[in-house]
Design a protein around this motif. Structure first.
Motif, PDB file in Angstrom:
ATOM      1  N   ALA A  37       0.842  -1.212   0.000  1.00  0.00           N
ATOM      2  CA  ALA A  37       0.000   0.000   0.000  1.00  0.00           C
ATOM      3  C   ALA A  37       0.876   1.261   0.000  1.00  0.00           C
ATOM      4  CB  ALA A  37      -0.907  -0.018   1.229  1.00  0.00           C
ATOM      5  N   THR A  38       0.381   2.324  -0.647  1.00  0.00           N
ATOM      6  CA  THR A  38       1.112   3.608  -0.692  1.00  0.00           C
ATOM      7  C   THR A  38       1.143   4.235   0.678  1.00  0.00           C
ATOM      8  OG1 THR A  38       0.379   3.954  -2.964  1.00  0.00           O
ATOM      9  CG2 THR A  38       1.206   5.875  -1.769  1.00  0.00           C
ATOM     10  N   PRO A  39       2.337   4.607   1.179  1.00  0.00           N
ATOM     11  CA  PRO A  39       2.422   5.224   2.511  1.00  0.00           C
ATOM     12  C   PRO A  39       1.603   6.514   2.545  1.00  0.00           C
ATOM     13  CG  PRO A  39       4.599   4.603   1.713  1.00  0.00           C
ATOM     14  CD  PRO A  39       3.669   4.454   0.570  1.00  0.00           C
ATOM     15  N   PRO A  40       0.992   6.805   3.665  1.00  0.00           N
ATOM     16  CA  PRO A  40       0.197   8.041   3.776  1.00  0.00           C
ATOM     17  C   PRO A  40       1.071   9.275   3.536  1.00  0.00           C
ATOM     18  CG  PRO A  40      -0.231   6.564   5.624  1.00  0.00           C
ATOM     19  CD  PRO A  40       0.923   5.993   4.883  1.00  0.00           C
ATOM     20  N   GLY A  41       0.579  10.231   2.740  1.00  0.00           N
ATOM     21  CA  GLY A  41       1.279  11.500   2.473  1.00  0.00           C
ATOM     22  C   GLY A  41       2.414  11.384   1.493  1.00  0.00           C
ATOM     23  N   ALA A  42       2.581  10.232   0.838  1.00  0.00           N
ATOM     24  CA  ALA A  42       3.719  10.075  -0.074  1.00  0.00           C
ATOM     25  C   ALA A  42       3.581  11.007  -1.275  1.00  0.00           C
ATOM     26  CB  ALA A  42       3.823   8.613  -0.522  1.00  0.00           C
ATOM     27  N   PHE A  43       2.388  11.056  -1.864  1.00  0.00           N
ATOM     28  CA  PHE A  43       2.205  11.919  -3.043  1.00  0.00           C
ATOM     29  C   PHE A  43       2.409  13.396  -2.686  1.00  0.00           C
ATOM     30  CE2 PHE A  43      -0.274   8.148  -4.396  1.00  0.00           C
ATOM     31  CZ  PHE A  43       0.426   7.858  -5.548  1.00  0.00           C
ATOM     32  N   ILE A  46       6.075  14.055  -2.495  1.00  0.00           N
ATOM     33  CA  ILE A  46       6.663  14.050  -3.851  1.00  0.00           C
ATOM     34  C   ILE A  46       6.392  15.374  -4.554  1.00  0.00           C
ATOM     35  CG2 ILE A  46       6.512  12.968  -6.119  1.00  0.00           C
ATOM     36  CD1 ILE A  46       5.980  10.301  -4.647  1.00  0.00           C
ATOM     37  N   ARG A  47       5.140  15.854  -4.426  1.00  0.00           N
ATOM     38  CA  ARG A  47       4.813  17.135  -5.085  1.00  0.00           C
ATOM     39  C   ARG A  47       5.620  18.286  -4.489  1.00  0.00           C
ATOM     40  NH1 ARG A  47      -0.526  14.989  -5.172  1.00  0.00           N
ATOM     41  NH2 ARG A  47      -0.992  16.000  -3.156  1.00  0.00           N
ATOM     42  N   ARG A  48       5.789  18.264  -3.155  1.00  0.00           N
ATOM     43  CA  ARG A  48       6.560  19.346  -2.544  1.00  0.00           C
ATOM     44  C   ARG A  48       8.020  19.328  -2.996  1.00  0.00           C
ATOM     45  NH1 ARG A  48       5.653  19.433   3.788  1.00  0.00           N
ATOM     46  NH2 ARG A  48       5.989  17.201   3.451  1.00  0.00           N
ATOM     47  N   ARG A  49       8.602  18.109  -3.054  1.00  0.00           N
ATOM     48  CA  ARG A  49       9.984  18.034  -3.536  1.00  0.00           C
ATOM     49  C   ARG A  49      10.101  18.501  -4.980  1.00  0.00           C
ATOM     50  NH1 ARG A  49      10.184  13.189  -0.328  1.00  0.00           N
ATOM     51  NH2 ARG A  49       9.611  11.914  -2.156  1.00  0.00           N
ATOM     52  N   ALA A  50       9.108  18.140  -5.816  1.00  0.00           N
ATOM     53  CA  ALA A  50       9.134  18.583  -7.223  1.00  0.00           C
ATOM     54  C   ALA A  50       9.017  20.100  -7.309  1.00  0.00           C
ATOM     55  CB  ALA A  50       8.000  17.910  -8.007  1.00  0.00           C
ATOM     56  N   ALA A  51       8.138  20.666  -6.460  1.00  0.00           N
ATOM     57  CA  ALA A  51       7.989  22.128  -6.470  1.00  0.00           C
ATOM     58  C   ALA A  51       9.284  22.807  -6.038  1.00  0.00           C
ATOM     59  CB  ALA A  51       6.826  22.543  -5.561  1.00  0.00           C
TER      60      ALA A  51
END
Length: 286
Positions: A37-43, A46-51
């Motif tokens: 399962a995808t860890p909570p808050g992973a997306f 990821i978006r914050r690091r991309a930003a």
């Protein structure tokens, strides 16, 4: 020769007695696949690091562009040098110092010596209280030997005025207007006074006196010294204005006036005044 069922040419194993049973090693060799399962808050992370990466790239691009634009004047200056190693930069960036720098040549300072002034005749309307013209005749020397130019112009507050004697002839009337220096210091007058006729209430009668054009020179008035002008009118000829009860006098170069009692009649529009001359007997005809 009879072979075993495993040796069939068509490879069909369904006829084996254990063909329908599951292989006991299959769970070990091929475990069932399962997805984590995808860890909570992973997306979100990821978006914050991309930003952050996008912002970092934008800052680096902006810094590189600023460095390029900031170095452009120096690059242009370096290219425009005349074969030397002097760096030519725009004046707004300051003055370069160093062994090869050249200080700008100072501009020639303006001369502090004023040009010689030449008196120029200045014609003003009749009755103008300002100074008259400078005449072409020689200088008048005061009783102490002082020459004009060494004394300041007399002000109205330094003078007293009186209406002196006169003369008449061939229908013409002449009266002498006398000014006297009442102070303890010398001053000078030069040119024409402003002169107007007033009634008893101080209202002006007719136009101010016109100027009897002639040459003149500055007159130095020592303490108690006098100068005078000649007022020219005619004796009851043509149309006459009411006789004056007072005279208003503006000494040359003054905007302040002096008022004295005096009776003068302007007839036939003949009312003129000469420039100042030394003494109390007016300014005779040249």
């Amino acid at each position: 020769m009879t072979g075993s069922p495993d040796d069939r040419e068509d490879g069909d194993l369904t006829r084996r007695p254990d063909a329908g049973r599951p292989d006991p090693l299959e769970p070990l060799l091929r475990p069932p696949a399962s997805h984590l399962a995808t860890p909570p808050g992973a997306f979100h992370r990821i978006r914050r690091r991309a930003a952050r990466r996008r912002r970092a790239r934008a800052v680096m691009v902006a810094a590189a562009a600023a460095a390029v634009l900031g170095g452009a004047p120096y690059l242009v200056g370096a290219i425009s040098t005349n074969g030397g190693d002097e760096l030519v930069v725009p004046a707004a960036t300051g003055t370069r110092t160093g062994p090869h720098s050249h200080a700008p040549s100072p501009s020639t300072p303006p001369s502090t010596t004023p040009p010689p002034t030449v008196p120029t005749p200045t014609h003003r309307p009749p009755g103008d209280p300002s100074a008259g013209t400078t005449g072409a005749s020689g200088h008048t020397v005061g009783p102490s030997g002082r020459t004009p130019g060494t004394s300041s112009m007399c002000t109205a507050s330094q003078l007293t005025v009186s209406l002196g004697g006169g003369d008449a002839g061939a229908g013409n009337l002449y009266r002498y207007l006398v000014i006297t220096n009442r102070t303890s210091g010398a001053c000078q007058v030069s040119g024409y006074p402003g002169l107007s006729l007033l009634d008893a209430g101080g209202k002006q009668i007719g136009a101010p006196a016109t100027r009897d054009r002639r040459t003149y020179a500055p007159v130095v008035l020592e303490p108690g010294g006098s100068a005078s002008v000649t007022i020219h009118t005619v004796n009851r000829q043509g149309t006459c204005l009411p006789a004056s009860a007072q005279l208003r006098i503006y000494p040359p170069g003054n905007t302040a006036s002096l008022v004295i009692p005096g009776e003068i009649t302007n007839c036939d529009d003949r009312f003129s005044v000469t420039p100042f001359a030394a003494g109390t007997s007016g300014n005779p005809s040249a």
